[in-house]
Design a protein around this motif. Structure first.
Motif, PDB file in Angstrom:
ATOM      1  N   TRP A   1      46.557  38.288  39.153  1.00 29.77           N
ATOM      2  CA  TRP A   1      46.768  38.818  37.822  1.00 29.77           C
ATOM      3  C   TRP A   1      48.009  39.687  37.820  1.00 29.77           C
ATOM      4  O   TRP A   1      48.325  40.353  38.782  1.00 29.77           O
ATOM      5  CB  TRP A   1      45.580  39.661  37.388  1.00 29.77           C
ATOM      6  CG  TRP A   1      44.276  38.935  37.371  1.00 29.77           C
ATOM      7  CD1 TRP A   1      44.042  37.660  36.955  1.00 29.77           C
ATOM      8  CD2 TRP A   1      43.012  39.451  37.776  1.00 29.77           C
ATOM      9  NE1 TRP A   1      42.711  37.356  37.056  1.00 29.77           N
ATOM     10  CE2 TRP A   1      42.054  38.439  37.561  1.00 29.77           C
ATOM     11  CE3 TRP A   1      42.599  40.657  38.287  1.00 29.77           C
ATOM     12  CZ2 TRP A   1      40.712  38.615  37.837  1.00 29.77           C
ATOM     13  CZ3 TRP A   1      41.260  40.821  38.558  1.00 29.77           C
ATOM     14  CH2 TRP A   1      40.334  39.812  38.330  1.00 29.77           C
ATOM     15  N   HIS A   2      48.688  39.703  36.678  1.00 23.49           N
ATOM     16  CA  HIS A   2      49.873  40.545  36.533  1.00 23.49           C
ATOM     17  C   HIS A   2      49.550  41.707  35.598  1.00 23.49           C
ATOM     18  O   HIS A   2      48.753  41.578  34.677  1.00 23.49           O
ATOM     19  CB  HIS A   2      51.042  39.736  35.952  1.00 23.49           C
ATOM     20  CG  HIS A   2      51.531  38.694  36.902  1.00 23.49           C
ATOM     21  ND1 HIS A   2      52.370  38.981  37.944  1.00 23.49           N
ATOM     22  CD2 HIS A   2      51.265  37.369  36.977  1.00 23.49           C
ATOM     23  CE1 HIS A   2      52.608  37.878  38.620  1.00 23.49           C
ATOM     24  NE2 HIS A   2      51.956  36.884  38.053  1.00 23.49           N
TER      25      HIS A   2
ATOM     26  N   HIS B   1      35.335  41.128  35.534  1.00 24.90           N
ATOM     27  CA  HIS B   1      34.030  41.623  35.994  1.00 24.90           C
ATOM     28  C   HIS B   1      33.507  40.825  37.179  1.00 24.90           C
ATOM     29  O   HIS B   1      32.938  41.387  38.108  1.00 24.90           O
ATOM     30  CB  HIS B   1      33.015  41.606  34.853  1.00 24.90           C
ATOM     31  CG  HIS B   1      33.230  42.700  33.858  1.00 24.90           C
ATOM     32  ND1 HIS B   1      33.016  44.027  34.159  1.00 24.90           N
ATOM     33  CD2 HIS B   1      33.668  42.670  32.588  1.00 24.90           C
ATOM     34  CE1 HIS B   1      33.301  44.773  33.112  1.00 24.90           C
ATOM     35  NE2 HIS B   1      33.720  43.966  32.137  1.00 24.90           N
ATOM     36  N   SER B   2      33.734  39.529  37.181  1.00 22.08           N
ATOM     37  CA  SER B   2      33.215  38.698  38.266  1.00 22.08           C
ATOM     38  C   SER B   2      34.049  38.819  39.541  1.00 22.08           C
ATOM     39  O   SER B   2      33.577  38.489  40.620  1.00 22.08           O
ATOM     40  CB  SER B   2      33.128  37.237  37.827  1.00 22.08           C
ATOM     41  OG  SER B   2      34.424  36.704  37.648  1.00 22.08           O
ATOM     42  N   LYS B   3      35.291  39.307  39.416  1.00 18.67           N
ATOM     43  CA  LYS B   3      36.176  39.351  40.582  1.00 18.67           C
ATOM     44  C   LYS B   3      36.597  40.762  40.975  1.00 18.67           C
ATOM     45  O   LYS B   3      37.494  40.920  41.808  1.00 18.67           O
ATOM     46  CB  LYS B   3      37.413  38.504  40.308  1.00 18.67           C
ATOM     47  CG  LYS B   3      37.094  37.033  40.170  1.00 18.67           C
ATOM     48  CD  LYS B   3      38.353  36.228  40.064  1.00 18.67           C
ATOM     49  CE  LYS B   3      37.996  34.754  40.024  1.00 18.67           C
ATOM     50  NZ  LYS B   3      39.169  33.920  40.081  1.00 18.67           N
ATOM     51  N   ILE B   4      35.963  41.781  40.417  1.00 18.85           N
ATOM     52  CA  ILE B   4      36.402  43.150  40.668  1.00 18.85           C
ATOM     53  C   ILE B   4      36.309  43.519  42.151  1.00 18.85           C
ATOM     54  O   ILE B   4      37.186  44.182  42.689  1.00 18.85           O
ATOM     55  CB  ILE B   4      35.649  44.163  39.779  1.00 18.85           C
ATOM     56  CG1 ILE B   4      36.379  45.501  39.745  1.00 18.85           C
ATOM     57  CG2 ILE B   4      34.204  44.334  40.224  1.00 18.85           C
ATOM     58  CD1 ILE B   4      37.616  45.487  38.929  1.00 18.85           C
TER      59      ILE B   4
ATOM     60  N   GLU C   1      36.564  41.456  44.695  1.00 15.10           N
ATOM     61  CA  GLU C   1      37.644  40.726  45.360  1.00 15.10           C
ATOM     62  C   GLU C   1      38.988  41.431  45.143  1.00 15.10           C
ATOM     63  O   GLU C   1      39.783  41.596  46.077  1.00 15.10           O
ATOM     64  CB  GLU C   1      37.706  39.305  44.802  1.00 15.10           C
ATOM     65  CG  GLU C   1      38.799  38.446  45.384  1.00 15.10           C
ATOM     66  CD  GLU C   1      38.864  37.070  44.713  1.00 15.10           C
ATOM     67  OE1 GLU C   1      39.941  36.462  44.809  1.00 15.10           O
ATOM     68  OE2 GLU C   1      37.878  36.638  44.097  1.00 15.10           O
ATOM     69  N   LEU C   2      39.245  41.870  43.922  1.00 17.23           N
ATOM     70  CA  LEU C   2      40.479  42.574  43.601  1.00 17.23           C
ATOM     71  C   LEU C   2      40.567  43.890  44.370  1.00 17.23           C
ATOM     72  O   LEU C   2      41.607  44.213  44.949  1.00 17.23           O
ATOM     73  CB  LEU C   2      40.577  42.832  42.095  1.00 17.23           C
ATOM     74  CG  LEU C   2      41.799  43.586  41.607  1.00 17.23           C
ATOM     75  CD1 LEU C   2      43.080  42.843  41.966  1.00 17.23           C
ATOM     76  CD2 LEU C   2      41.713  43.802  40.104  1.00 17.23           C
TER      77      LEU C   2
ATOM     78  N   ASP D   1      43.539  45.998  51.217  1.00 16.42           N
ATOM     79  CA  ASP D   1      44.289  45.333  52.292  1.00 16.42           C
ATOM     80  C   ASP D   1      45.775  45.667  52.201  1.00 16.42           C
ATOM     81  O   ASP D   1      46.422  45.938  53.216  1.00 16.42           O
ATOM     82  CB  ASP D   1      44.101  43.815  52.238  1.00 16.42           C
ATOM     83  CG  ASP D   1      42.756  43.364  52.772  1.00 16.42           C
ATOM     84  OD1 ASP D   1      42.081  44.161  53.471  1.00 16.42           O
ATOM     85  OD2 ASP D   1      42.371  42.213  52.489  1.00 16.42           O
ATOM     86  N   TYR D   2      46.340  45.644  50.989  1.00 18.14           N
ATOM     87  CA  TYR D   2      47.750  46.006  50.814  1.00 18.14           C
ATOM     88  C   TYR D   2      47.987  47.445  51.284  1.00 18.14           C
ATOM     89  O   TYR D   2      48.975  47.737  51.959  1.00 18.14           O
ATOM     90  CB  TYR D   2      48.183  45.866  49.355  1.00 18.14           C
ATOM     91  CG  TYR D   2      48.621  44.470  48.989  1.00 18.14           C
ATOM     92  CD1 TYR D   2      49.892  44.017  49.292  1.00 18.14           C
ATOM     93  CD2 TYR D   2      47.757  43.608  48.321  1.00 18.14           C
ATOM     94  CE1 TYR D   2      50.302  42.737  48.968  1.00 18.14           C
ATOM     95  CE2 TYR D   2      48.159  42.330  47.982  1.00 18.14           C
ATOM     96  CZ  TYR D   2      49.429  41.895  48.310  1.00 18.14           C
ATOM     97  OH  TYR D   2      49.827  40.632  47.976  1.00 18.14           O
ATOM     98  N   ILE D   3      47.081  48.337  50.949  1.00 16.95           N
ATOM     99  CA  ILE D   3      47.233  49.738  51.346  1.00 16.95           C
ATOM    100  C   ILE D   3      47.166  49.868  52.863  1.00 16.95           C
ATOM    101  O   ILE D   3      48.018  50.514  53.481  1.00 16.95           O
ATOM    102  CB  ILE D   3      46.158  50.611  50.669  1.00 16.95           C
ATOM    103  CG1 ILE D   3      46.420  50.662  49.154  1.00 16.95           C
ATOM    104  CG2 ILE D   3      46.131  52.017  51.280  1.00 16.95           C
ATOM    105  CD1 ILE D   3      45.290  51.242  48.345  1.00 16.95           C
TER     106      ILE D   3
END
Length: 96
Positions: free
Chosen positions: A1-2, A25-28, A30-31, A37-39
């Motif tokens: 998502w952007h 809501h279904s992917k929160i 995962e996000l 991981d980026y952090i």
């Protein structure tokens, strides 16, 4: 998502993404895991200030219906390597 927009208020901060609410809501979880991981990986972040005339030609600058504020002289673009670039007015660390 952007990221499509964001809000930085006294008590609330929001980030608007280009997705349907049901998808969010279904992917929160995962996000959240992806962001963490980026952090943990210390992804590089750079912020560069551009004159408005120079920034107007950048793909990173998305201007809303109201346009840019009158009298604006410069715009800061924040790039997170491999993730996203956005115009910004906040304070940032050197890396995630």
């Amino acid at each position: 998502w952007h990221t499509t927009s964001w809000g930085l208020l006294r008590d609330v901060t929001t980030i608007d993404l280009d997705c349907r609410v049901a998808d969010a809501h279904s992917k929160i979880d995962e996000l959240e895991a992806m962001v963490n991981d980026y952090i943990r990986n210390g992804i590089d972040m750079t912020a560069k200030e551009y004159a408005v005339s120079e920034a107007s030609g950048l793909d990173d600058l998305r201007v809303g219906d109201k346009g840019l504020p009158e009298g604006l002289k410069s715009i800061r673009i924040v790039r997170i390597d491999g993730l996203e670039s956005n115009a910004c007015c906040g304070t940032h660390v050197q890396s995630l």
